[in-house]
Design a protein around this motif. Structure first.
Motif, PDB file in Angstrom:
ATOM      1  N   ALA A 263       0.805  -1.224   0.000  1.00 28.82           N
ATOM      2  CA  ALA A 263       0.000   0.000   0.000  1.00 28.82           C
ATOM      3  C   ALA A 263       0.835   1.270   0.000  1.00 28.82           C
ATOM      4  CB  ALA A 263      -0.936   0.000   1.216  1.00 28.82           C
ATOM      5  N   LEU A 264       2.167   1.165   0.102  1.00 27.86           N
ATOM      6  CA  LEU A 264       3.010   2.355   0.112  1.00 27.86           C
ATOM      7  C   LEU A 264       3.485   2.728  -1.283  1.00 27.86           C
ATOM      8  CD1 LEU A 264       5.187   1.781   3.317  1.00 27.86           C
ATOM      9  CD2 LEU A 264       2.905   2.764   3.098  1.00 27.86           C
ATOM     10  N   GLY A 265       3.344   1.820  -2.250  1.00 31.31           N
ATOM     11  CA  GLY A 265       3.759   2.135  -3.611  1.00 31.31           C
ATOM     12  C   GLY A 265       5.250   2.224  -3.797  1.00 31.31           C
ATOM     13  N   LEU A 266       6.017   1.706  -2.864  1.00 34.90           N
ATOM     14  CA  LEU A 266       7.478   1.765  -2.937  1.00 34.90           C
ATOM     15  C   LEU A 266       8.014   0.509  -3.617  1.00 34.90           C
ATOM     16  CD1 LEU A 266       8.169   3.040   0.690  1.00 34.90           C
ATOM     17  CD2 LEU A 266       8.232   4.380  -1.421  1.00 34.90           C
ATOM     18  N   PRO A 267       9.125   0.630  -4.344  1.00 31.51           N
ATOM     19  CA  PRO A 267       9.699  -0.565  -4.986  1.00 31.51           C
ATOM     20  C   PRO A 267      10.150  -1.569  -3.944  1.00 31.51           C
ATOM     21  CG  PRO A 267      11.209   1.308  -5.115  1.00 31.51           C
ATOM     22  CD  PRO A 267       9.917   1.846  -4.594  1.00 31.51           C
ATOM     23  N   GLN A 268       9.852  -2.836  -4.195  1.00 31.28           N
ATOM     24  CA  GLN A 268      10.183  -3.900  -3.258  1.00 31.28           C
ATOM     25  C   GLN A 268      11.205  -4.837  -3.889  1.00 31.28           C
ATOM     26  OE1 GLN A 268       9.213  -3.922  -0.231  1.00 31.28           O
ATOM     27  NE2 GLN A 268       7.489  -2.497  -0.234  1.00 31.28           N
ATOM     28  N   GLN A 269      11.936  -5.517  -3.018  1.00 28.57           N
ATOM     29  CA  GLN A 269      12.894  -6.505  -3.485  1.00 28.57           C
ATOM     30  C   GLN A 269      12.156  -7.671  -4.127  1.00 28.57           C
ATOM     31  OE1 GLN A 269      15.725  -7.686  -0.533  1.00 28.57           O
ATOM     32  NE2 GLN A 269      16.090  -9.679  -1.460  1.00 28.57           N
ATOM     33  N   PRO A 270      12.553  -8.116  -5.328  1.00 27.49           N
ATOM     34  CA  PRO A 270      11.842  -9.232  -5.981  1.00 27.49           C
ATOM     35  C   PRO A 270      11.979 -10.504  -5.168  1.00 27.49           C
ATOM     36  CG  PRO A 270      13.904  -8.740  -7.121  1.00 27.49           C
ATOM     37  CD  PRO A 270      13.702  -7.645  -6.114  1.00 27.49           C
ATOM     38  N   PRO A 271      10.983 -11.398  -5.269  1.00 25.53           N
ATOM     39  CA  PRO A 271      11.040 -12.642  -4.512  1.00 25.53           C
ATOM     40  C   PRO A 271      12.223 -13.497  -4.939  1.00 25.53           C
ATOM     41  CG  PRO A 271       9.276 -12.705  -6.133  1.00 25.53           C
ATOM     42  CD  PRO A 271       9.786 -11.293  -6.098  1.00 25.53           C
ATOM     43  N   LEU A 272      12.834 -14.165  -3.959  1.00 22.45           N
ATOM     44  CA  LEU A 272      13.996 -15.002  -4.230  1.00 22.45           C
ATOM     45  C   LEU A 272      13.555 -16.352  -4.773  1.00 22.45           C
ATOM     46  CD1 LEU A 272      16.024 -14.253  -0.978  1.00 22.45           C
ATOM     47  CD2 LEU A 272      16.327 -13.231  -3.231  1.00 22.45           C
ATOM     48  N   PRO A 273      14.351 -16.964  -5.676  1.00 24.48           N
ATOM     49  CA  PRO A 273      13.982 -18.285  -6.195  1.00 24.48           C
ATOM     50  C   PRO A 273      14.123 -19.360  -5.129  1.00 24.48           C
ATOM     51  CG  PRO A 273      16.152 -17.620  -6.988  1.00 24.48           C
ATOM     52  CD  PRO A 273      15.577 -16.438  -6.268  1.00 24.48           C
ATOM     53  N   GLY A 274      13.228 -20.317  -5.148  1.00 26.27           N
ATOM     54  CA  GLY A 274      13.291 -21.422  -4.203  1.00 26.27           C
ATOM     55  C   GLY A 274      14.246 -22.494  -4.683  1.00 26.27           C
ATOM     56  N   SER A 342      -4.047   2.956  -8.361  1.00 27.23           N
ATOM     57  CA  SER A 342      -4.267   2.216  -7.124  1.00 27.23           C
ATOM     58  C   SER A 342      -3.129   1.231  -6.924  1.00 27.23           C
ATOM     59  CB  SER A 342      -5.612   1.478  -7.156  1.00 27.23           C
ATOM     60  OG  SER A 342      -5.590   0.413  -8.086  1.00 27.23           O
ATOM     61  N   PHE A 343      -2.862   0.884  -5.660  1.00 32.68           N
ATOM     62  CA  PHE A 343      -1.824  -0.090  -5.337  1.00 32.68           C
ATOM     63  C   PHE A 343      -2.070  -0.579  -3.917  1.00 32.68           C
ATOM     64  CE2 PHE A 343      -0.518   4.302  -5.084  1.00 32.68           C
ATOM     65  CZ  PHE A 343      -0.019   4.473  -3.794  1.00 32.68           C
ATOM     66  N   GLY A 344      -1.582  -1.787  -3.648  1.00 31.39           N
ATOM     67  CA  GLY A 344      -1.815  -2.423  -2.347  1.00 31.39           C
ATOM     68  C   GLY A 344      -2.503  -3.756  -2.528  1.00 31.39           C
ATOM     69  N   SER A 345      -3.353  -4.123  -1.578  1.00 30.84           N
ATOM     70  CA  SER A 345      -4.048  -5.405  -1.644  1.00 30.84           C
ATOM     71  C   SER A 345      -5.484  -5.268  -1.157  1.00 30.84           C
ATOM     72  CB  SER A 345      -3.315  -6.463  -0.797  1.00 30.84           C
ATOM     73  OG  SER A 345      -3.352  -6.124   0.570  1.00 30.84           O
ATOM     74  N   ARG A 362       3.192  -2.255  -7.384  1.00 31.01           N
ATOM     75  CA  ARG A 362       3.486  -0.993  -8.069  1.00 31.01           C
ATOM     76  C   ARG A 362       2.181  -0.340  -8.502  1.00 31.01           C
ATOM     77  NH1 ARG A 362       9.088  -1.225 -11.029  1.00 31.01           N
ATOM     78  NH2 ARG A 362      10.170  -2.762  -9.739  1.00 31.01           N
ATOM     79  N   PRO A 363       2.112   0.970  -8.479  1.00 30.97           N
ATOM     80  CA  PRO A 363       0.876   1.667  -8.873  1.00 30.97           C
ATOM     81  C   PRO A 363       0.426   1.296 -10.274  1.00 30.97           C
ATOM     82  CG  PRO A 363       2.404   3.180  -7.801  1.00 30.97           C
ATOM     83  CD  PRO A 363       3.154   1.908  -8.015  1.00 30.97           C
ATOM     84  N   GLN A 364      -0.888   1.055 -10.412  1.00 35.38           N
ATOM     85  CA  GLN A 364      -1.483   0.720 -11.694  1.00 35.38           C
ATOM     86  C   GLN A 364      -2.623   1.701 -11.976  1.00 35.38           C
ATOM     87  OE1 GLN A 364      -0.311  -1.797 -13.664  1.00 35.38           O
ATOM     88  NE2 GLN A 364       1.271  -2.229 -12.117  1.00 35.38           N
ATOM     89  N   GLU A 365      -2.775   2.078 -13.253  1.00 35.47           N
ATOM     90  CA  GLU A 365      -3.779   3.076 -13.612  1.00 35.47           C
ATOM     91  C   GLU A 365      -5.172   2.460 -13.693  1.00 35.47           C
ATOM     92  OE1 GLU A 365      -4.640   6.524 -16.993  1.00 35.47           O
ATOM     93  OE2 GLU A 365      -2.832   5.258 -17.101  1.00 35.47           O
ATOM     94  N   LEU A 366      -6.151   3.181 -13.159  1.00 38.46           N
ATOM     95  CA  LEU A 366      -7.547   2.769 -13.222  1.00 38.46           C
ATOM     96  C   LEU A 366      -8.186   3.266 -14.512  1.00 38.46           C
ATOM     97  CD1 LEU A 366      -8.514   3.694  -9.553  1.00 38.46           C
ATOM     98  CD2 LEU A 366      -8.527   1.382 -10.473  1.00 38.46           C
ATOM     99  N   SER A 367      -9.239   2.581 -14.930  1.00 35.71           N
ATOM    100  CA  SER A 367      -9.953   2.968 -16.145  1.00 35.71           C
ATOM    101  C   SER A 367     -11.426   3.170 -15.830  1.00 35.71           C
ATOM    102  CB  SER A 367      -9.808   1.890 -17.226  1.00 35.71           C
ATOM    103  OG  SER A 367      -8.454   1.725 -17.592  1.00 35.71           O
TER     104      SER A 367
END
Length: 544
Positions: A263-274, A342-345, A362-367
């Protein structure tokens, strides 16, 4: 009061002495009590009621979160008032109130937040969250110099300091879980439960401020620019946000608090591979709490080359973020060019990005469904959002209040293609146009019907049309302002008593007697039209 359901008792039954419902006494006792103090007015459930305590105060801003139980108000003189629940010190009065006390933790009378008066500071923006509050304060530099405060490490006699007219500083108070207040340096006490990592009872400085030079203040309020300094703030259950207009022309979005939902719209570290090479898509972000306001480059207008390259805004058109609204775990940002992100969950469709989309980092545009229409504002409620279009149309998505239906065991949505009436409410995953006030409701002569403001509440929506009339729709409760209603209100209805926030200058209802006299003198007598009584307001009212 915001959380009161349809079957709950009205608030005056819980607080009898405060709301005029005195316990039974003898006639002599009642007579003597009446002589000692006047009786407070009786509040009727679901009826808009004038706040007599503020009868001499001109209120310029009001803030209340759909999931919260307190209200903040800013007076024209720059004073901040608050009332409602204070169990975490969210009213900034220097203390908390116990929920087991005489008023269940509520402060019943609007009270001035006095610590903000230091150095002549004036409140310019406020945001009531669920359990915390934010307020932006403007202080003239000459007052800071007198108090021997040298902002930003400058000598007050230096040329650069002489140009500064005012300083904007953000303050916060209330519950500080997830560090959502954003304090510069929270105090840590030896005893648990007493430090500012948990509860802040007096306004404390947030790590966000802005200088407003005099030369820029005089020319910085153009038609294509927002007000200078900190001009918009928002608070929710676990995170906060602010918009700042710098003297450089940059318009910046800041967010802080719980980042686990995106919900903060900040870049996050990508998930690590298992171990199997697959990505763990459900892994929590690397940073779960952002303790201070952090710059959101993707939704800011910045002169910094690196930040500008990652922005989603069209800088060559001068686009900037103009408003921000926060739901429980998601956020909405509207721009000056009528776009919304909008962004978050949200598992109930509040993101408005399409079927089954429950989380975006990441923020996505609404239509909007109407071609050519653009966003004016987005308001986040408890489970649904309401947007106002430039055309005056109203859009909504999420779990819409009108999708519920009364049944014997509660309020559930009935699917038209199913014979079962026990199905849970379904979500509307994208913005859809909803019916606005009927033309003959907003004005009897059919002239005014355009919606100019829209707000989403706990389980209702409120609309304001350009005639000043207020309409509401949603599930039955006092929040609708329609009196004792027990059924869903699908189409917006005028609030009880024809509540009207303003009148147009040429409106004949301003002086109906003079209007009838003019009609008789012109030889065209007219019968006064029938309808609900009009209430002219010069301050404000509340209902719920």
């Amino acid at each position: 009061f915001h959380e009161m359901g349809a079957d709950d008792e009205p608030p005056y039954r819980h607080f009898p002495e405060e709301f005029g419902q005195e316990e039974k006494k003898s006639d002599n006792e009642v007579s003597e009590a009446n002589k000692q103090s006047p009786q407070p007015p009786l509040l009727v459930h679901g009826i808009p009621t004038f706040l007599s305590k503020l009868s001499q105060v001109k209120v310029t801003q009001v803030s209340a979160h759909p999931l919260g139980s307190h209200v903040l108000l800013i007076a024209e003189a720059g004073l901040l008032y608050g009332y409602g629940l204070n169990n975490y010190g969210q009213l900034g009065l220097g203390r908390t109130t116990s929920t087991s006390g005489p008023h269940n933790g509520f402060i019943m009378t609007p009270t001035i937040v006095t610590p903000l008066l230091e150095n002549g500071g004036k409140a310019i923006a406020c945001a009531a969250g669920v359990s915390h509050s934010l307020v932006a304060v403007m202080t003239e530099e000459r007052r800071l110099i007198r108090s021997q405060t040298q902002p930003y490490g400058q000598n007050p006699h230096s040329p650069g300091a002489a140009e500064s007219l005012a300083h904007h500083q953000l303050y916060g108070f209330g519950r500080n879980d997830f560090m959502k207040i954003g304090l510069i340096s929270p105090k840590v006490a030896k005893h648990p439960g007493r430090d500012e990592m948990e509860v802040v009872t007096v306004p404390r400085r947030v790590a966000l401020r802005c200088r407003v030079p005099q030369s820029w203040q005089q020319t910085g309020n153009g038609l294509t620019s927002p007000p200078p300094g900190i001009f918009a703030i928002s608070a929710s259950e676990e995170h906060s946000a602010a918009l700042v207009h710098r003297s450089s022309g940059d318009v910046e979005l800041y967010t802080w608090g719980n980042s686990m939902h995106g919900a903060l719209g900040l870049p996050q570290q990508p998930p690590l591979p298992g171990n199997d090479g697959a990505h763990r898509i459900n892994e929590s972000p690397a940073v779960q709490v952002v303790p201070v306001p952090s710059f959101v480059a993707s939704l800011s207008r910045s002169s910094n080359a690196h930040a500008s390259s990652s922005s989603l805004l069209m800088r060559h058109y001068g686009e900037y973020p103009s408003s921000v609204s926060l739901a429980k775990h998601c956020s909405f940002v509207t721009t000056s060019m009528g776009r919304a992100f909008s962004f978050g969950s949200s598992s109930r469709g509040m993101l408005g990005l399409g079927d089954g989309i429950t989380q975006v980092q990441r923020p996505q545009e609404l239509s909007l469904p109407s071609a050519g229409d653009t966003f004016v504002s987005v308001s986040a409620g408890a489970e649904h959002a309401v947007a106002l279009g430039a055309s005056g149309s109203v859009y909504s998505w999420g779990v819409l209040p009108q999708n519920y239906k009364d049944v014997s065991n509660g309020l559930v949505r009935i699917d038209e293609q199913s014979s079962s009436n026990q199905m849970p409410p379904e979500a509307t995953w994208v913005p859809q146009e909803v019916d606005g006030p009927k033309q003959n409701q907003s004005q009897r002569d059919g002239k005014w019907k355009r919606v100019v403001a829209a707000s989403a509440g706990f389980d209702s929506s409120t609309l304001l049309v350009d005639s000043g009339h207020v309409f509401s729709s949603g599930r039955p409760s006092g929040r609708l302002g329609l009196g004792e209603t027990r059924t869903n209100v699908v189409d917006p209805k005028p609030v009880f008593g024809g509540l009207r926030l303003w009148y147009h200058q040429n409106d004949p209802t301003l002086n109906p007697t003079k209007s009838r006299r003019d009609d008789r003198s012109s030889g065209n007598p007219k019968t006064p039209p029938a309808g609900p009584p009009r209430v002219k307001l010069v301050r404000g009212s509340t209902f719920g």
